[in-house]
Design an enzyme around this catalytic site. Sequence first.
Site, PDB file in Angstrom:
ATOM      1  CG  ASP A 226      30.249 148.785   1.557  1.00  0.00           C
ATOM      2  OD1 ASP A 226      30.548 149.982   1.762  1.00  0.00           O
ATOM      3  OD2 ASP A 226      31.049 147.976   1.048  1.00  0.00           O
ATOM      4  CG  ASP A 250      14.075 152.320   1.365  1.00  0.00           C
ATOM      5  OD1 ASP A 250      13.198 152.497   2.227  1.00  0.00           O
ATOM      6  OD2 ASP A 250      14.064 151.369   0.560  1.00  0.00           O
ATOM      7  CG  ASP A 254      13.503 149.144   6.498  1.00  0.00           C
ATOM      8  OD1 ASP A 254      12.945 150.248   6.661  1.00  0.00           O
ATOM      9  OD2 ASP A 254      12.940 148.166   5.964  1.00  0.00           O
TER      10      ASP A 254
HETATM   11  C1  IPM Z   1       9.957 153.975   3.054  1.00  0.00           C
HETATM   12  C2  IPM Z   1       9.293 152.924   2.194  1.00  0.00           C
HETATM   13  C3  IPM Z   1       9.044 153.500   0.803  1.00  0.00           C
HETATM   14  C4  IPM Z   1      10.386 153.861   0.201  1.00  0.00           C
HETATM   15  C5  IPM Z   1       8.236 152.570  -0.141  1.00  0.00           C
HETATM   16  C6  IPM Z   1       6.902 152.189   0.470  1.00  0.00           C
HETATM   17  C7  IPM Z   1       8.056 153.170  -1.500  1.00  0.00           C
HETATM   18  O1  IPM Z   1      10.076 151.769   2.167  1.00  0.00           O
HETATM   19  O2  IPM Z   1       9.364 155.046   3.238  1.00  0.00           O
HETATM   20  O3  IPM Z   1      11.048 153.722   3.555  1.00  0.00           O
HETATM   21  O4  IPM Z   1      11.036 153.008  -0.425  1.00  0.00           O
HETATM   22  O5  IPM Z   1      10.789 155.015   0.342  1.00  0.00           O
HETATM   23 MG    MG Z   2      11.760 151.817   3.434  1.00  0.00          MG
END
Ligand code: IPM
Ligand code: MG
Length: 368
Positions: A226, A250, A254
């Site tokens: 976090d 993940d 992002d």
């Molecule tokens: C990623 C995507 C995947 C994940 C999904 C599409 C399953 O978000 O590659 O980051 O969660 O790993």
């Molecule tokens: Mg992802």
Amino acid sequence: MATHKLLLLAGDGIGPEIMAEMKRVLAWMEKAGVASFAIEEDLVGGSAYDAHGVAITDAAMDRAKAADAVFLAAVGGPKWAAVPYEVRPEAGLLRLRKDLGLFANLRPAICYPALADASSLKRDVVEGLDILIVRELTGGVYFGEPKTITDLGNGQKRAIDTQLYETYEIDRIARVAFELARTRRNLVTSSEKHNVMRSGVLWKEVVTQVHDADYADVKLEHNLADSLAMQLVRWPKQFDVIVTDNLFGDILSDIAAMLTGSLGMLPSASLGEADANGKRSAMYEPVHGSAPDIAGKGIANPIAMIGSLAMAMRYSFNQGDVADRIEKAISGVLDAGKRTADIKTEGCDVISTKAMGDALIAQLEAQG
Ligand code: IPM
Ligand code: MG
């Protein structure tokens, strides 16, 4: 010249559009005598479900195993929202990762100077950013068992996902992070939640052991997930290599993607264990998804897909010079003010997917 065996999986949504541009770059490379490819193509995700009722067929898996590198564009979309969980589009991607043993996911987040204004963060926070997220990709809550929903019979259900890590899984991903840090700024930040999760306690312990035993020359820091999320948007340039588990990786990747201006910019490499000849199974994919809202419109950004090709040249084919050329072409196009809609900034040319492919190839040509 060695012929590289590729399997291209365009998948769903904008996948086929961005893969088409990558194929044009492959063709250019062949023509320019830079590399030689034997190319196969197959289906994955919703398109595989529509054709075969599964998210990826056994035959496609066999071709993936036989390939030197797999390229996957994107999977998923609202069209398949109601298909059974086991055959949902994402299941194809997860099977590829698991069955090819692709435990090490490298997600570089580089902010090209020309794009610093496309980020939602201030220019001085992101300009020149160059960090690498090393995400564990075949373990943790994505694959841990049990993974169930049980009807308790009293109007209630119970859902269980299992976060599970064993020593060897943490050990090998930590080594990947330390090795890569040595080629960069020599700093690894390891991230987990040891304050609430047992798996976090073990993660921190194993990463520290690997460090002290074999990588004491690399600086190691620990940061709760976090807090790391917060630091990533506060002052991301303090980081070099970030190593973390499947789920945190993940999420954090992002966040890191947005620092670079657009999710449409980020490539990734997923690598397996090296065999006796040093060869690793490998899959290359953009970090972004299938963007069903813009699919078929010809406006998607192919840069993350083509950047993934650069990563393949570097990590699978030992042609770092070619990877550099592709990356230089990408920054050249951006410097020339050419943008797909997702990265548009004041005063720039907004161009189509195909025009971006043209511009990249023109840059490659111009390099000679
Ligand atoms: C990623 C995507 C995947 C994940 C999904 C599409 C399953 O978000 O590659 O980051 O969660 O790993
Ligand atoms: Mg992802």
